[in-house]
Design a protein around this motif. Structure first.
Motif, PDB file in Angstrom:
ATOM      1  N   VAL A   1       2.427  -5.995  -4.753  1.00 58.76           N
ATOM      2  CA  VAL A   1       2.489  -7.348  -4.192  1.00 58.76           C
ATOM      3  C   VAL A   1       1.113  -8.010  -4.257  1.00 58.76           C
ATOM      4  O   VAL A   1       0.983  -9.180  -4.616  1.00 58.76           O
ATOM      5  CB  VAL A   1       2.998  -7.318  -2.735  1.00 58.76           C
TER       6      VAL A   1
ATOM      7  N   PHE B   1       3.896  -0.224  -3.382  1.00 61.15           N
ATOM      8  CA  PHE B   1       4.517  -1.534  -3.191  1.00 61.15           C
ATOM      9  C   PHE B   1       3.465  -2.560  -2.758  1.00 61.15           C
ATOM     10  O   PHE B   1       3.411  -3.679  -3.304  1.00 61.15           O
ATOM     11  CB  PHE B   1       5.628  -1.425  -2.146  1.00 61.15           C
TER      12      PHE B   1
ATOM     13  N   LEU C   1      -0.322 -12.779   0.657  1.00 66.77           N
ATOM     14  CA  LEU C   1       0.951 -13.499   0.730  1.00 66.77           C
ATOM     15  C   LEU C   1       0.765 -14.904   1.287  1.00 66.77           C
ATOM     16  O   LEU C   1       1.417 -15.845   0.865  1.00 66.77           O
ATOM     17  CB  LEU C   1       1.945 -12.727   1.594  1.00 66.77           C
ATOM     18  N   LEU C   2      -0.136 -15.040   2.257  1.00 68.37           N
ATOM     19  CA  LEU C   2      -0.334 -16.348   2.866  1.00 68.37           C
ATOM     20  C   LEU C   2      -1.065 -17.291   1.927  1.00 68.37           C
ATOM     21  O   LEU C   2      -0.745 -18.467   1.827  1.00 68.37           O
ATOM     22  CB  LEU C   2      -1.128 -16.209   4.168  1.00 68.37           C
TER      23      LEU C   2
ATOM     24  N   PRO D   1       0.951 -16.313  -2.629  1.00 68.46           N
ATOM     25  CA  PRO D   1       2.108 -15.422  -2.506  1.00 68.46           C
ATOM     26  C   PRO D   1       2.510 -14.744  -3.812  1.00 68.46           C
ATOM     27  O   PRO D   1       3.111 -13.679  -3.784  1.00 68.46           O
ATOM     28  CB  PRO D   1       3.214 -16.331  -1.982  1.00 68.46           C
ATOM     29  N   GLN D   2       2.211 -15.345  -4.955  1.00 65.54           N
ATOM     30  CA  GLN D   2       2.639 -14.690  -6.194  1.00 65.54           C
ATOM     31  C   GLN D   2       1.703 -13.557  -6.598  1.00 65.54           C
ATOM     32  O   GLN D   2       1.890 -12.923  -7.617  1.00 65.54           O
ATOM     33  CB  GLN D   2       2.772 -15.718  -7.324  1.00 65.54           C
TER      34      GLN D   2
ATOM     35  N   ALA E   1      -4.817  -0.030   7.953  1.00 64.88           N
ATOM     36  CA  ALA E   1      -4.544  -1.418   8.304  1.00 64.88           C
ATOM     37  C   ALA E   1      -5.083  -2.362   7.233  1.00 64.88           C
ATOM     38  O   ALA E   1      -4.535  -3.438   7.012  1.00 64.88           O
ATOM     39  CB  ALA E   1      -5.159  -1.747   9.662  1.00 64.88           C
TER      40      ALA E   1
ATOM     41  N   LEU F   1      -2.420  -7.305   2.195  1.00 65.59           N
ATOM     42  CA  LEU F   1      -1.083  -7.703   1.760  1.00 65.59           C
ATOM     43  C   LEU F   1      -0.685  -9.040   2.387  1.00 65.59           C
ATOM     44  O   LEU F   1      -0.257  -9.973   1.694  1.00 65.59           O
ATOM     45  CB  LEU F   1      -0.085  -6.610   2.164  1.00 65.59           C
ATOM     46  N   ILE F   2      -0.859  -9.143   3.705  1.00 67.29           N
ATOM     47  CA  ILE F   2      -0.455 -10.371   4.393  1.00 67.29           C
ATOM     48  C   ILE F   2      -1.329 -11.544   3.965  1.00 67.29           C
ATOM     49  O   ILE F   2      -0.842 -12.646   3.704  1.00 67.29           O
ATOM     50  CB  ILE F   2      -0.512 -10.166   5.922  1.00 67.29           C
TER      51      ILE F   2
ATOM     52  N   PHE G   1      -2.634  -3.359   4.544  1.00 68.75           N
ATOM     53  CA  PHE G   1      -1.570  -4.269   4.949  1.00 68.75           C
ATOM     54  C   PHE G   1      -2.107  -5.633   5.359  1.00 68.75           C
ATOM     55  O   PHE G   1      -1.437  -6.645   5.182  1.00 68.75           O
ATOM     56  CB  PHE G   1      -0.727  -3.608   6.033  1.00 68.75           C
ATOM     57  N   LEU G   2      -3.344  -5.664   5.889  1.00 69.50           N
ATOM     58  CA  LEU G   2      -3.968  -6.957   6.155  1.00 69.50           C
ATOM     59  C   LEU G   2      -4.149  -7.709   4.842  1.00 69.50           C
ATOM     60  O   LEU G   2      -3.863  -8.899   4.742  1.00 69.50           O
ATOM     61  CB  LEU G   2      -5.335  -6.757   6.814  1.00 69.50           C
TER      62      LEU G   2
END
Lengths: 360, 392, 321
Positions: free
Chosen positions: C260, C256, C305-306, C309-310, C295, C301-302, C298-299
């Motif tokens: 993203v 996932f 997104l910031l 985002p697409q 980490a 990932l964030i 996921f870092l």
């Protein structure tokens, strides 16, 4: 002021307050009738289960405001729950003089601050991006809980957390804690009811139905969304702090993605955007596993091997989740309301009809 | 038509049952006295979730013990019932289950849980509600410092580490080691203690790396190890991590000895790692290879009987976890013979346990030692050609 | 509008350049060890990419995030164990049977559990997929037990040397399969009428039904493809990851994130996201204390997104009024 409004309030016909009163009365009586009877069919410790459910309820009621009114999903509320839990746990065990109630407050504040730091940039985005970002945040929080050993105790966690006490009165038994946590949940419910009726609440509702329309009507949508998000993280922090003082022991494995998912599931199964829905979801999902576990004692003849712990329980849990979503897609609370409304509907239709006639 | 043989066999069975029960009564002391109250002992085990490979054999062993006891004299004539709850490998569920056992089942003592995390959570309740708890988890911090109401059956991680260090110093004769551990509680706890104790034995830890329980590739960590002068690699974790590491080592051509933890003391490791398992050494309870126990000892007989009976009943090999569960039940029921169900009395009796022959070893508790076993109950096992051999 | 597009192009270009610099730096500083990290990272990354594609297929046709996607791969892996390791079928036959079984399960679940939800909110459907994941995992546990299983590698040999790095032979099967899969999925969604119609159906169901693709067909086809793709991926990676009933959760989470990062709904994006994630993870594990390796995913990932985002290769979505 319009006459009927005054009359309604005077008569105490305020539906929400009425429901709240019934709930409070019910919660008060639970420990009176639910004493576990050894050997009886329903041998579960209801008060104990309700204590844990109460801590979850704090987080879920906040999340419900976010999902139901700001239309945003968070898949990372376990992180804020964990931040609340760790903050109070670390403060109260390292600094023995630190009052536990202040620990809980500190947990709420820290959860809120971190929520604000995350919320401000992410909430500018539309769609499910908040869900994705909070999912990542939840995982990072879990890694930090595990890796910051000097602070969090690493995988071992924090032991010997004192029970919550206020002015020397310690909530050190299940029963005492039960009344504390559910009194707080009742306050959150009261707060939610008032919030939804306030100007902010109307703005939120407009936000939920159409953000662009709300924007056009002058509702400060971005501002509202952030406020609701921060509120939900503060409440998650509160739930987590309660959790720490109730369990007296925490470790990172509690605050994982499946807890975040459980919170969201509680909101959706109960009823999104329905204040009572969050509550119904919490209670329903808290009691589902013990009830499923007790099933083989009620219904003999479930095939051997399937009754082994964890197998049929989880299969059934998964299936029930699906079935409930299928038949009550707007949540159990909504289903209950519809059931109750069914009897009233004919009457109301008739009344509307008569009214319509009058103004013709 | 077909009714007759059924009726006949039913009558026959009935007669048999009457005869058997009469003869049982005739034996006198070998019978449970049903008029006496049933002794209830709670157990919280990880029957589902990641730790279920530990909890399930423990559950089976307890059910077997219950049958054995009740087929004989029970405990002092009282029937015994182990009320078993699942904690889903989660500390929060473990406390919920333990509370339920205490309040609704009114148990005299609690056994479990399988993991250190859940057991730590339960030990908080044991201390506050003053109920004896016999844990089946190996985390050192459970009994050190000693908690008044908490006892343990498995050998501790410290004992396994002492055994590993002994092997590294005296057998492998290495001076420099690398540690690669699972990032979970088991792996981290083991690695911490190993790094602390190794210098005392003159061993230098030249690298310490970790991996996640669900990671699928550890080559990055292993290349770091390869660049150090480590003469042996100690891997602290449970399946499937160590199996992937063994394969990755083969892939990278790293030939230093692989010393595992007691977390890979199961045939599954050999199956998963395949040829890469050969040469791996790890500490384990002696019950895994009964021939390592002196033949004429009581312990050997107990282990042989236990393994045979477990195999007959479940068609499964009894592993060390089954032994831990069985021992936990045995220790409490033995103490109950003198203490009955009074919790304080029961605690005192458990603490007085001396030279009790269990499956994992010979148990002796004292006010300063709630561990029961000692390092001598462990041995080192080496995998050769896909089989275990005692590494003497 | 034009300005924003240009901004985005600069961003993506900058990210790509930074990534290339990191790769080159790793190679220069660490030599063959660095190459080993990158090659191992590409194996892990291809695994993530394969799972990510499954997420993308369902998302781009229905806007649902399928939490049961990892479970399809888990089922493929453990079925392969029963058919080939235990049942002694030839690998190719086991592969086909396992994929067929899981595909049938996927299509069946769509009809039974997803289709009845067609008029309800996306979040309700997501909760249903969570229910599916829980039930599938528990069923697998009941059938296969809790231990991980061993699936024999497709080809023999313990390692293959390329340049200065060593990989297990199975890695090359994973690379090859990921390459074939991305091409097929891309062609399907961009060159076939059905595929294009399905993407349209996600945007505007009514318009799509005019060209003959109902949202009901679209959803069924998407779930069928996602299940087939997921199970095949699970089989190819099984000899490396040693699957067990619980593997699906990890695969789903990482897959996932990859989806993203690359851009949910884009097949090439899934591959790029997976590879970037895998390589970064391995390099981090090589350089930093390894506890923080996860980490990074996921870092990233964030961060993505910031900033965008697409996703790296995703197209900005129109916001419905």
């Amino acid at each position: 002021m319009d006459r009927s409004g005054v009359k309604k309030r005077l008569l105490g016909l305020d539906r929400e307050y009425g429901i709240l009163l019934v709930i409070v009365a019910f919660i008060f009586t639970v420990p009176l009738w639910s004493r576990p009877i050894p050997g009886s069919v329903l041998h579960m410790d209801i008060v104990n289960i309700m204590c844990l459910a109460g801590t979850y309820a704090c987080a879920v009621l906040g999340l419900n405001l976010l999902v139901g009114y700001a239309g945003q999903i968070s898949l990372g509320h376990a992180a804020f729950f964990g931040i609340g839990a760790y903050t109070t746990a670390i403060l109260c065990t390292r600094l023995t003089w630190y009052p536990t109630w202040l620990g809980v407050l500190s947990g709420m504040v820290l959860a809120g601050v971190i929520g604000w730091l995350v919320g401000v940039p992410v909430l500018r985005l539309k769609g499910h991006y908040l869900a994705m970002a909070t999912l990542g945040l939840g995982e990072i929080a879990f890694i930090l809980f595990t890796q910051l050993k000097w602070l969090t105790g690493g995988t071992v966690g924090v032991l010997n957390i004192p029970p919550l006490s206020v002015f020397g009165f310690a909530f050190d038994s299940d029963l005492k804690f039960y009344y504390l946590v559910w009194a707080v949940v009742a306050l959150i419910l009261l707060f939610s009811v008032n919030l939804i009726r306030s100007r902010v609440g109307r703005g939120l509702r407009a936000l939920h139905s159409s953000e662009i329309a709300a924007d056009a009507m002058g509702v400060p949508t971005a501002h509202y969304k952030i406020r609701v998000f921060v509120l939900s993280t503060v409440l998650a922090g509160l739930g987590g702090a309660f959790f720490a003082h109730f369990q007296r022991y925490i470790n990172p494995e509690t605050f994982i993605l499946s807890l975040s998912i459980l919170f969201v599931t509680m909101v959706v199964v109960g009823g999104m955007g329905d204040i009572w829905g969050g509550l119904v979801g919490v209670i329903f999902l808290a009691f589902l596993p013990p009830v499923i576990q007790a099933l083989p004692e009620w219904i003999p003849g479930i095939p051997e091997g399937l009754t082994n712990f964890g197998n049929y329980q989880l299969i059934l849990y998964g299936i029930l989740l699906i079935v409930f979503m299928m038949f009550l897609p707007r949540g159990i609370a909504h289903g209950l309301e519809r059931g109750a409304a069914f009897t009233n509907r004919r009457y109301r239709l008739l009344a509307d009809h008569v009214k319509a006639r009058k103004y013709e | 038509m077909s009714g007759k043989p059924v009726v006949r066999s039913a009558v026959l069975l009935l007669c048999l049952a009457v005869v058997v029960s009469l003869s049982a009564v005739g034996c006198g002391e070998q019978k449970v006295d049903t008029s006496k109250e049933t002794y209830k002992i709670g157990a919280v085990l990880s029957l589902s979730g990641p730790a279920s490979p530990l909890g399930q054999p423990e559950q089976r062993a307890l059910e077997m013990l219950q049958e054995q006891l009740n087929a004989g004299a029970g405990v002092d004539g009282h029937q015994v019932e182990f009320v078993i709850e699942d904690d889903e490998s989660l500390p929060a569920k473990a406390t919920e289950a333990m509370n339920k056992l205490i309040t609704t089942e009114n148990v005299a003592a609690v056994l479990g849980s399988s993991t250190t995390g859940a057991s730590l959570a339960m030990s908080e309740i044991a201390e506050s509600k003053k109920i004896p708890l016999v844990v089946c988890a190996a985390g050192t911090q459970l009994t050190q410092p000693v908690k008044k109401y908490v006892f343990r059956t498995p050998p501790t991680d410290s004992m396994a580490i002492a055994k590993v260090l002994d092997y590294l110093v005296n057998k492998a004769k290495v001076k420099k080691i690398a540690i690669l551990h699972d990032a979970n509680a088991f792996g981290t706890g083991g690695a911490d203690e190993l790094s602390k104790k190794a210098p005392d034995e003159g061993i230098e830890v030249v690298a310490r790396e970790s991996y996640g329980s669900t990671d699928t590739d550890m080559t990055a960590q292993l290349t770091k190890v390869k660049d150090t002068p480590a003469e042996a690699l100690v891997v602290w974790g449970t399946n499937p991590g160590p199996a992937i590491i063994a394969k990755n080592m083969q892939q990278l051509g790293i030939n230093i000895p692989f010393v595992g933890s007691h977390g890979i003391a199961n045939k599954k490791f050999i199956e998963l790692a395949g040829a890469a398992a050969n040469g791996v050494v790890f500490p384990a309870g002696k019950m895994l290879i009964p021939s390592s126990i002196p033949e004429d000892s009581e312990w050997r007989t107990a282990v042989d009987d236990f393994k045979t009976e477990f195999k007959t009943k479940y068609d499964l090999e009894a592993d060390t976890f089954a032994g831990h569960g069985y021992d936990a039940g045995l220790i409490v029921t033995e103490a109950m013979k003198t203490a009955g169900t009074d919790k304080a009395e029961l605690r005192d009796q458990i603490e007085k346990t001396k030279d009790l022959v269990g499956i994992g070893g010979i148990f002796t508790y004292s006010p300063t030692n709630h561990d029961g076993l000692s390092e001598d109950d462990l041995m080192m096992i080496k995998i050769e050609n896909g089989n275990w051999t005692e590494d003497k | 509008m034009v300005g924003r597009d240009a901004d985005n192009r600069i961003l993506v270009g900058g990210a790509a350049a930074a990534f290339c610099v990191l790769i080159v730096a790793t190679l220069v500083v660490k030599g063959s060890t660095g190459l080993q990290w990158i090659m191992s990272g590409m194996t892990v990354g291809s695994i993530y990419a394969l799972i990510a594609m499954g997420f993308s297929v369902i998302y781009s046709s229905t806007h649902v995030i399928n939490f049961a996607q990892g479970e399809f791969s888990m089922l493929g892996g453990v079925l392969m164990f029963s058919l080939v390791t235990r049942g002694h079928l030839p690998t190719w036959l086991g592969f086909i049977i396992a994929v067929l079984i899981v595909t049938a399960i996927g299509a069946g679940l769509e009809r039974v559990a997803i289709r009845p939800m067609r008029n309800h909110s996306v979040i309700s459907v997501i909760i249903v997929t969570i229910g599916l994941a829980i039930a599938l995992r528990a069923t697998a546990k009941w059938i296969w037990g809790t231990d991980p299983v061993r699936v024999t590698a497709f080809s023999s040999g313990t390692r293959v040397k390329i340049l200065g790095a060593y990989l297990p032979p199975q890695s090359f099967w994973v690379f090859g399969f990921a390459a074939v899969a991305v091409v097929l999925v891309f062609l399907f969604f961009n060159r076939t009428l059905l595929g294009k119609g399905m993407r349209a159906a996600a945007m505007n169901p009514d318009a799509a039904s005019l060209v003959g693709v109902s949202s009901s067909t679209s959803s069924l086809v998407a779930w069928t493809i996602a299940a087939a793709l997921g199970s095949a991926a699970g089989i190819v990676i099984a000899p490396i990851i040693l699957p067990s009933f619980s593997s699906g959760a990890m695969l789903g989470l990482k897959g996932f994130s990859a989806a993203v990062v690359g851009g949910l709904g884009s097949a090439p994006g899934a591959v790029v996201g997976g590879l970037v994630l895998g390589v970064l993870e391995t390099i981090t594990a090589g350089v930093l204390p390894t506890g923080y390796k996860d980490a990074i995913a996921f870092l990233l990932l964030i961060l993505v997104l910031l900033v965008r985002p697409q996703g790296l290769l995703g197209r900005a979505e129109d916001v419905k009024v």
